[in-house]
Design a protein around this motif. Structure first.
Motif, PDB file in Angstrom:
ATOM      1  N   PHE A 182     -68.305 -39.237  -1.147  1.00 22.64           N
ATOM      2  CA  PHE A 182     -69.224 -38.714  -0.142  1.00 22.64           C
ATOM      3  C   PHE A 182     -69.020 -39.387   1.216  1.00 22.64           C
ATOM      4  O   PHE A 182     -69.608 -38.972   2.214  1.00 22.64           O
ATOM      5  N   PHE A 183     -68.195 -40.442   1.237  1.00 21.19           N
ATOM      6  CA  PHE A 183     -67.800 -41.054   2.506  1.00 21.19           C
ATOM      7  C   PHE A 183     -66.434 -40.550   2.947  1.00 21.19           C
ATOM      8  O   PHE A 183     -66.192 -40.356   4.131  1.00 21.19           O
ATOM      9  N   HIS A 184     -65.533 -40.365   1.974  1.00 21.04           N
ATOM     10  CA  HIS A 184     -64.219 -39.810   2.292  1.00 21.04           C
ATOM     11  C   HIS A 184     -63.666 -39.095   1.066  1.00 21.04           C
ATOM     12  O   HIS A 184     -63.572 -39.683  -0.015  1.00 21.04           O
ATOM     13  N   SER A 185     -63.321 -37.849   1.242  1.00 23.16           N
ATOM     14  CA  SER A 185     -62.928 -37.008   0.105  1.00 23.16           C
ATOM     15  C   SER A 185     -61.673 -37.495  -0.603  1.00 23.16           C
ATOM     16  O   SER A 185     -61.458 -37.193  -1.776  1.00 23.16           O
ATOM     17  N   SER A 186     -60.837 -38.278   0.092  1.00 24.69           N
ATOM     18  CA  SER A 186     -59.593 -38.768  -0.517  1.00 24.69           C
ATOM     19  C   SER A 186     -59.851 -39.677  -1.719  1.00 24.69           C
ATOM     20  O   SER A 186     -58.958 -39.902  -2.540  1.00 24.69           O
ATOM     21  N   ALA A 187     -61.074 -40.179  -1.846  1.00 25.15           N
ATOM     22  CA  ALA A 187     -61.407 -41.089  -2.950  1.00 25.15           C
ATOM     23  C   ALA A 187     -61.359 -40.407  -4.311  1.00 25.15           C
ATOM     24  O   ALA A 187     -61.422 -41.082  -5.340  1.00 25.15           O
ATOM     25  N   PHE A 188     -61.207 -39.073  -4.332  1.00 29.26           N
ATOM     26  CA  PHE A 188     -61.159 -38.382  -5.619  1.00 29.26           C
ATOM     27  C   PHE A 188     -59.996 -38.862  -6.485  1.00 29.26           C
ATOM     28  O   PHE A 188     -60.061 -38.824  -7.707  1.00 29.26           O
ATOM     29  N   ILE A 189     -58.924 -39.348  -5.837  1.00 32.53           N
ATOM     30  CA  ILE A 189     -57.770 -39.817  -6.604  1.00 32.53           C
ATOM     31  C   ILE A 189     -58.129 -41.015  -7.477  1.00 32.53           C
ATOM     32  O   ILE A 189     -57.493 -41.265  -8.505  1.00 32.53           O
ATOM     33  N   LEU A 190     -59.170 -41.736  -7.103  1.00 30.60           N
ATOM     34  CA  LEU A 190     -59.579 -42.917  -7.857  1.00 30.60           C
ATOM     35  C   LEU A 190     -60.233 -42.548  -9.192  1.00 30.60           C
ATOM     36  O   LEU A 190     -60.386 -43.407 -10.058  1.00 30.60           O
ATOM     37  N   LEU A 191     -60.600 -41.288  -9.350  1.00 32.00           N
ATOM     38  CA  LEU A 191     -61.183 -40.841 -10.613  1.00 32.00           C
ATOM     39  C   LEU A 191     -60.189 -40.934 -11.762  1.00 32.00           C
ATOM     40  O   LEU A 191     -60.576 -40.984 -12.921  1.00 32.00           O
ATOM     41  N   PHE A 192     -58.896 -40.976 -11.432  1.00 29.97           N
ATOM     42  CA  PHE A 192     -57.866 -40.982 -12.467  1.00 29.97           C
ATOM     43  C   PHE A 192     -57.460 -42.390 -12.904  1.00 29.97           C
ATOM     44  O   PHE A 192     -56.729 -42.546 -13.882  1.00 29.97           O
ATOM     45  N   LEU A 193     -57.924 -43.415 -12.189  1.00 31.16           N
ATOM     46  CA  LEU A 193     -57.500 -44.778 -12.518  1.00 31.16           C
ATOM     47  C   LEU A 193     -57.865 -45.223 -13.936  1.00 31.16           C
ATOM     48  O   LEU A 193     -57.065 -45.908 -14.586  1.00 31.16           O
ATOM     49  N   PRO A 194     -59.053 -44.879 -14.468  1.00 29.77           N
ATOM     50  CA  PRO A 194     -59.373 -45.316 -15.833  1.00 29.77           C
ATOM     51  C   PRO A 194     -58.382 -44.820 -16.886  1.00 29.77           C
ATOM     52  O   PRO A 194     -58.226 -45.443 -17.932  1.00 29.77           O
ATOM     53  N   ILE A 195     -57.707 -43.707 -16.584  1.00 29.85           N
ATOM     54  CA  ILE A 195     -56.707 -43.192 -17.526  1.00 29.85           C
ATOM     55  C   ILE A 195     -55.579 -44.196 -17.700  1.00 29.85           C
ATOM     56  O   ILE A 195     -55.026 -44.355 -18.797  1.00 29.85           O
ATOM     57  N   LEU A 196     -55.249 -44.906 -16.618  1.00 21.78           N
ATOM     58  CA  LEU A 196     -54.151 -45.870 -16.665  1.00 21.78           C
ATOM     59  C   LEU A 196     -54.433 -46.995 -17.645  1.00 21.78           C
ATOM     60  O   LEU A 196     -53.506 -47.572 -18.228  1.00 21.78           O
ATOM     61  N   ASP A 197     -55.703 -47.313 -17.821  1.00 19.84           N
ATOM     62  CA  ASP A 197     -56.067 -48.384 -18.751  1.00 19.84           C
ATOM     63  C   ASP A 197     -55.744 -48.014 -20.193  1.00 19.84           C
ATOM     64  O   ASP A 197     -55.596 -48.892 -21.051  1.00 19.84           O
ATOM     65  N   LYS A 198     -55.617 -46.713 -20.459  1.00 22.69           N
ATOM     66  CA  LYS A 198     -55.331 -46.235 -21.812  1.00 22.69           C
ATOM     67  C   LYS A 198     -53.836 -46.132 -22.094  1.00 22.69           C
ATOM     68  O   LYS A 198     -53.421 -45.916 -23.233  1.00 22.69           O
ATOM     69  N   ILE A 199     -53.036 -46.259 -21.047  1.00 22.31           N
ATOM     70  CA  ILE A 199     -51.581 -46.105 -21.190  1.00 22.31           C
ATOM     71  C   ILE A 199     -50.929 -47.469 -21.356  1.00 22.31           C
ATOM     72  O   ILE A 199     -51.185 -48.386 -20.571  1.00 22.31           O
ATOM     73  N   GLU A 200     -50.106 -47.588 -22.353  1.00 20.48           N
ATOM     74  CA  GLU A 200     -49.424 -48.860 -22.601  1.00 20.48           C
ATOM     75  C   GLU A 200     -48.434 -49.159 -21.476  1.00 20.48           C
ATOM     76  O   GLU A 200     -47.706 -48.269 -21.015  1.00 20.48           O
ATOM     77  N   LEU A 201     -48.420 -50.388 -21.028  1.00 24.50           N
ATOM     78  CA  LEU A 201     -47.508 -50.794 -19.964  1.00 24.50           C
ATOM     79  C   LEU A 201     -46.186 -51.230 -20.568  1.00 24.50           C
ATOM     80  O   LEU A 201     -46.023 -52.362 -21.015  1.00 24.50           O
TER      81      LEU A 201
END
Length: 373
Positions: A182-201
């Motif tokens: 609601f401050f900047h629409s570009s922040a929507f990309i951050l919604l996908f970060l929790p998915i990275l926690d599920k992926i093995e490095l």
């Protein structure tokens, strides 16, 4: 320009002096944080309008808003549907307008918030506050935050949200990211970060990530047409662009260097990659987004969220090394990032307009906001 370079280097001096004089870690961190906050706020909170690219634009927008006769006819929560700014930032401006009639308050208050939240975030990862601040500033990551105020407010919320993400508090994280949008629409990309926690490095997944990024890079024009962004001003600017995106290339090379050093240190000193898994994945995503930005430069806005995490990853790896080896890595990176910063000032000052630096003149009755950029 000498003033600007001296100011940026003062953070190194603060870190060195306080580290030498104060043995209590808790006391040193507290004093270091206060000094760094004051340095940041005094430099960016009282800057003149030509300093940084968007300072004059935000000042001018807020000045026009509070001078309208209709301003006080609307409640503080009124959202103008024809305004290009996001709803939360409109509300912020209205609240500020009810509190003060000084247009420059938008610059001063935003600098106050950004300075405080940046130091708060740095404190979550290190006892070397001044050194980390120096890297964030000279990488121009933190510097740019003082210019793009709306996205910077979203980044400040992300700083809080990232601590929730590290602690696997998913609900709190998502609520904060929605607030950031609601401050900047570009922040929507951050919604996908929790998915990275599920992926093995591991090597396989990293290679797969870069392969997907390369495919996106190749077919980016088609993807932009499919999602309907061809009418946006950013797309039109990109189509007219004839020069090489030097800033993006420089950022790409910088991140590659940082990650190569991190990989070297991890292998050399047997650091468990899972101890900083999210830092790694966020930095890898940072590299992927920057790579795609070579085709569509507006994507750099997404990378702004990830760059501070890459700096945290780099310095946290360096500080796992002991003695002279750590100093060797640290001094090399300080030299590199400072050389990069000075080169930009000398050759491409128009990227940030950091000099000639001047303080805002509060005695002047009217300020010209037509800076030409």
């Amino acid at each position: 320009m000498v003033i600007v370079i001296g100011y940026y280097c003062s953070f190194l001096l603060v870190g060195y002096i306080l580290y030498s004089l104060i043995r209590s870690v808790k006391q040193r961190v507290t004093i270091e944080s206060i000094v760094c906050f004051l340095l940041l706020f005094s430099f960016f909170g009282f800057r003149d309008l030509p300093i940084l690219n968007d300072t004059a634009h935000y000042y001018d927008h807020f000045r026009h808003l509070i001078k309208y006769d209709s301003f006080f006819k609307h409640p503080f929560y009124y959202i103008n549907p024809h305004e290009r700014f996001e709803p939360a930032f409109q509300i912020f401006e209205r609240i500020l307008g009810y509190l003060t009639s000084e247009p420059y308050s938008i610059i001063m208050i935003s600098a106050l918030v950004i300075s405080f939240m940046s130091i708060w975030f740095i404190n979550k990862f290190t006892h070397h506050v001044a050194l980390y601040t120096f890297f964030l500033l000279t990488s121009l990551c933190l510097t740019a935050m003082y210019s793009s105020i709306r996205q910077s407010f979203a980044m400040c919320i992300f700083f809080i949200a990232f601590t929730y993400l590290l602690n696997k508090k998913w609900l709190g994280y998502y609520l904060l990211i929605i607030a950031a949008m609601f401050f900047h629409s570009s922040a929507f990309i951050l919604l996908f970060l929790p998915i990275l926690d599920k992926i093995e490095l591991n090597k396989k997944n990293v290679i797969l990530t870069f392969c997907v990024s390369f495919v996106v890079f190749i077919f980016l024009d088609t993807l932009l047409e499919v999602i309907g962004t061809t009418d946006s001003v950013y797309y039109q600017i990109q189509m007219k662009r004839e020069t090489i995106p030097l800033a993006v290339i420089l950022d790409l090379l910088t991140i590659v260097l940082f990650l190569i050093l991190c990989v070297h240190i991890r292998r050399q000193y047997n650091i468990d990659k899972n101890d900083c898994k999210l830092l790694w994945w966020t930095s890898i995503l940072n590299l992927s987004v920057i790579m795609c930005s070579l085709r569509f430069i507006a994507l750099v806005r997404f990378a702004k969220y990830f760059f501070p995490i890459t700096i945290i990853l780099l310095l946290s790896h360096i500080f796992t090394v002991e003695g002279r080896e750590r100093n060797k890595y640290l001094y090399c990176m300080i030299f590199f990032i400072l050389l990069r910063f000075v080169s930009i000032l000398l050759l491409k000052n128009e990227w940030y307009h950091l000099y000639p630096y001047r303080l805002f003149d509060f005695n002047e009755l009217y300020h010209n906001t037509n800076t030409g950029y």
